[in-house]
Design a protein around this motif. Structure first.
Motif, PDB file in Angstrom:
ATOM      1  N   ARG A   1     -24.799 -12.241 -22.492  1.00 48.54           N
ATOM      2  CA  ARG A   1     -25.892 -13.169 -22.195  1.00 48.54           C
ATOM      3  C   ARG A   1     -25.560 -14.071 -21.001  1.00 48.54           C
ATOM      4  O   ARG A   1     -26.400 -14.313 -20.130  1.00 48.54           O
ATOM      5  N   LEU A   2     -24.322 -14.554 -20.949  1.00 49.77           N
ATOM      6  CA  LEU A   2     -23.906 -15.394 -19.834  1.00 49.77           C
ATOM      7  C   LEU A   2     -23.896 -14.615 -18.525  1.00 49.77           C
ATOM      8  O   LEU A   2     -24.321 -15.115 -17.480  1.00 49.77           O
ATOM      9  N   LEU A   3     -23.402 -13.380 -18.578  1.00 45.93           N
ATOM     10  CA  LEU A   3     -23.321 -12.565 -17.372  1.00 45.93           C
ATOM     11  C   LEU A   3     -24.694 -12.143 -16.855  1.00 45.93           C
ATOM     12  O   LEU A   3     -24.889 -11.982 -15.647  1.00 45.93           O
TER      13      LEU A   3
ATOM     14  N   PHE B   1     -27.028  -2.898 -16.726  1.00 49.92           N
ATOM     15  CA  PHE B   1     -26.419  -1.581 -16.513  1.00 49.92           C
ATOM     16  C   PHE B   1     -25.044  -1.720 -15.868  1.00 49.92           C
ATOM     17  O   PHE B   1     -24.126  -0.948 -16.171  1.00 49.92           O
ATOM     18  N   GLN B   2     -24.900  -2.692 -14.991  1.00 47.40           N
ATOM     19  CA  GLN B   2     -23.589  -2.939 -14.376  1.00 47.40           C
ATOM     20  C   GLN B   2     -22.602  -3.462 -15.422  1.00 47.40           C
ATOM     21  O   GLN B   2     -21.438  -3.069 -15.426  1.00 47.40           O
TER      22      GLN B   2
ATOM     23  N   ASN C   1     -14.515 -14.859 -11.457  1.00 53.15           N
ATOM     24  CA  ASN C   1     -14.846 -15.284 -12.817  1.00 53.15           C
ATOM     25  C   ASN C   1     -15.740 -14.258 -13.507  1.00 53.15           C
ATOM     26  O   ASN C   1     -15.543 -13.941 -14.690  1.00 53.15           O
ATOM     27  N   GLU C   2     -16.714 -13.743 -12.773  1.00 53.76           N
ATOM     28  CA  GLU C   2     -17.607 -12.730 -13.348  1.00 53.76           C
ATOM     29  C   GLU C   2     -16.859 -11.437 -13.630  1.00 53.76           C
ATOM     30  O   GLU C   2     -17.101 -10.773 -14.654  1.00 53.76           O
ATOM     31  N   LEU C   3     -15.934 -11.072 -12.740  1.00 55.58           N
ATOM     32  CA  LEU C   3     -15.134  -9.875 -12.967  1.00 55.58           C
ATOM     33  C   LEU C   3     -14.298 -10.015 -14.230  1.00 55.58           C
ATOM     34  O   LEU C   3     -14.175  -9.070 -15.029  1.00 55.58           O
TER      35      LEU C   3
END
Length: 301
Positions: free
Chosen positions: A43-45, A52-53, A221-223
């Motif tokens: 949800r955060l991402l 899909f990513q 951070n996202e990675l």
């Protein structure tokens, strides 16, 4: 072939004196908690990364963890059997995961979690149709109470745009049910490593194409969060499978309903999602769907 995780040795040290049933329940509680955490991360991402990513990265992490087993069993993996069943399972799993990620990103966490419980209903119906499994009165009562509980939690409103995501949640549960039925048919015929590798690889390939249309290069951070989705899902899956090794299946499977408590708590703390009285009544119905049929069974003995 088993996949060893670092958590195994730590778990063994902590639970040496526990009974098998206690171990099974504890493992199931941890597994459901971790899967709830995965939903939160997704949800955060989803605010900046496409679903899909996210799914693609999840499958890449799975494949990385499975790599030693893939190398060892490469010759047998090159010659799959029961291709039709594997295909249905992969499509079902891809549907469940990709659409499930969309749903958890768009509606309250407790609602998305509750919709996931309808998988039990779809599994029962598909098992009746394709596996000729019988439905006892106790089982029917369980399904009715469980479905009523889900509806009270979700509270679909035909004038509400969230109805689309409720419908998608049901589609995701149907996909998960199709995958589960296929696993029942081929689990005794295929190796465990084949089941794991084929799903990890081909669900990832299915996610690859749509992920390229809205690809975003993640920040560090996202990675980290993307990799965490795969790692935590892997650990949660290990805890879940191990739970059935120690505890009776009917006990362990019922623990999954605790996930709704986790979802309500996390939804309240992180997203300010406060369930109303009808939703809490739905939670009670979910737990009654587990307890009431057993009471009737015990009285009839």
């Amino acid at each position: 072939m088993s996949i060893n995780l670092p958590t195994q040795s730590c778990w063994h040290k902590v639970t040496t004196q526990w009974s098998p049933t206690t171990k099974g329940i504890a493992l199931a509680l941890v597994s459901t908690a971790l899967f709830t955490v995965v939903g939160v991360i997704v949800r955060l991402l989803s605010d900046s990364i496409g679903v899909f990513q996210i799914l693609l990265f999840r499958q890449l992490v799975f494949l990385a963890l499975l790599l030693p087993a893939i190398v060892t069993n490469f010759a047998s993996l090159r010659q799959p059997t029961h291709v039709k069943l594997h295909t249905f399972r992969i499509v079902g799993a891809f549907t469940a995961l990709s659409i499930g990620f969309v749903v958890v990103s768009e509606i309250p966490l407790a609602n998305a979690t509750a919709l996931g419980f309808t998988q039990v209903l779809f599994v029962a119906l598909l098992a009746k149709l394709f596996l000729s499994e019988t439905l006892s009165m106790n089982r029917i009562l369980t399904l009715i109470l469980g479905f009523a509980g889900v509806m009270f939690i979700v509270q679909p409103n035909f004038d509400d745009t969230s109805l689309v995501y409720i419908a998608l949640g049901l589609v995701a549960s149907m996909g998960a049910a199709v995958a589960a039925i296929c696993v029942r048919r081929i689990a005794q015929l295929e190796s465990k490593i084949a089941l794991l590798v084929y799903q990890a690889l081909f669900v990832g390939l299915l996610a690859l194409v749509p992920s390229t249309f809205d690809w975003v290069w993640p920040s560090w951070n996202e990675l980290l969060l993307l990799v965490s989705v795969g790692v935590i899902s892997s650990i949660a899956q290990w805890f879940g499978v191990s739970a059935y090794k120690y505890g009776a299946a009917n006990v362990v499977s019922n623990v999954e309903y605790v996930k709704i408590i986790y979802a309500i708590g996390i939804g309240y703390l992180l997203f300010a999602e406060t369930p109303n009285q009808l939703a809490m009544f739905g939670v009670v119905l979910l737990f009654l769907s587990v307890c009431v049929p057993k009471l009737f069974t015990n009285r009839n003995k």
